[in-house]
Design an enzyme around this catalytic site. Structure first.
Site, PDB file in Angstrom:
ATOM      1  N   ASP A   1       3.817  -1.615  -2.096  1.00 24.56           N
ATOM      2  CA  ASP A   1       4.260  -1.800  -1.360  1.00 24.56           C
ATOM      3  C   ASP A   1       5.678  -1.946  -0.583  1.00 24.56           C
ATOM      4  OD1 ASP A   1       0.980  -2.816  -1.065  1.00 24.56           O
ATOM      5  OD2 ASP A   1       1.902  -4.272  -2.658  1.00 24.56           O
TER       6      ASP A   1
ATOM      7  N   ASP B   1      -3.388  -0.412   2.367  1.00 22.95           N
ATOM      8  CA  ASP B   1      -3.868  -1.337   2.501  1.00 22.95           C
ATOM      9  C   ASP B   1      -4.026  -1.888   3.877  1.00 22.95           C
ATOM     10  OD1 ASP B   1      -3.134  -2.038   0.092  1.00 22.95           O
ATOM     11  OD2 ASP B   1      -1.723  -3.413   0.457  1.00 22.95           O
TER      12      ASP B   1
END
EC number: 3.4.23.36
Length: 257
Positions: free
Chosen positions: A141, A160
């Site tokens: 991330d 995501d």
């Protein structure tokens, strides 16, 4: 039975304009999935190379911070009790979408499922191939909004975002009554209600006409009509009596003479 048939519309079970063909929707789904998957893969590789061990990079006036985070949890840092479980869930999602793709007749659904498929494959790739172990790898991330360190919102990645956008698109289509097979359920319901209303109106008119026909002879004749015939008979009898009286009056002087 009415021999005329109404033309096919978008509310029928076989959507108008699709011809019953699904390959183009499968191609659209696959194209969206491949493009978004490559975007996710390239951005993760670039983030790993540029942000490893670095301080968060402030961009877009501080609205976004680029910061590398290795996430063992689900999307947006949600913990469901095991990385390998999340990998299995991602595999199941991919399998369901691939199986479901052959039934698609909707462009919106194809795009939405393509986004979800790309996101699932992107994070699944990290879990399978990244450290610390296969099926337990940590997801890369690197996007933190409103502040660094996920202060206001969990750090996330392109996969995501794709899952979220695809899921929202599918929910919106469902609320609008747009089914995956191209049918429009709300339009079909409105047409059904309209047909029912027309049928009820037709029944009302038929009943009214039937009542009028059955009551016609009584309702159409004047109430005084039955008494009119006796009055005419009485008048005729009176006239006849008057004629006879006149004849008797004329013949009486002759008889006296």
């Amino acid at each position: 039975m009415n021999p005329e048939r109404e033309p096919e519309t978008a509310t029928s079970r076989e959507p108008a304009g699709t011809g019953g063909r699904s390959p183009r929707y499968v191609v659209l789904l696959a194209s969206v999935a491949v493009v978004v998957y490559l975007i996710d893969l390239v951005t993760k590789v670039a983030a790993t190379a540029a942000l490893e061990g670095e301080e968060p990079v402030r961009i877009l006036g501080g609205f976004v911070h680029l910061q590398l985070v290795r996430n063992p949890y689900a999307a947006f840092g949600m913990d469901f009790g095991g990385t390998w479980i999340l990998a299995l869930v991602a595999l199941a999602v991919v399998g369901v979408i691939v199986w479901f793709a052959r039934k698609l007749r909707s462009t919106g659904w194809a795009i939405g499922l393509g986004l979800v498929l790309a996101g699932a494959l992107g994070n699944l790739t990290d879990r399978v191939f990244r450290a610390p172990a296969p099926m337990e790898g940590h997801v890369i991330d690197f996007l933190s909004v409103f502040g660094p360190d996920g202060r206001y919102f969990p750090v996330f990645n392109a996969a995501d975002s794709a899952i979220t956008i695809g899921a929202v698109l599918i929910v919106v289509l469902s609320v609008l009554g747009r089914d995956y097979d191209g049918t429009i359920t709300r339009g079909r319901k409105r047409n059904t209600d309209t047909d029912s209303g027309d049928a009820e109106a037709g029944d009302t008119d038929t009943n009214t006409d039937t009542d009028a026909e059955s009551a016609g002879p009584e309702a159409g004749a004047p109430a005084a009509a039955p008494d009119a015939a006796p009055d005419a008979t009485d008048a005729a009898s009176a006239a006849e009596d008057g004629t006879r009286s006149g004849r008797a009056a004329r013949t009486s002087p002759e008889e006296d003479a």
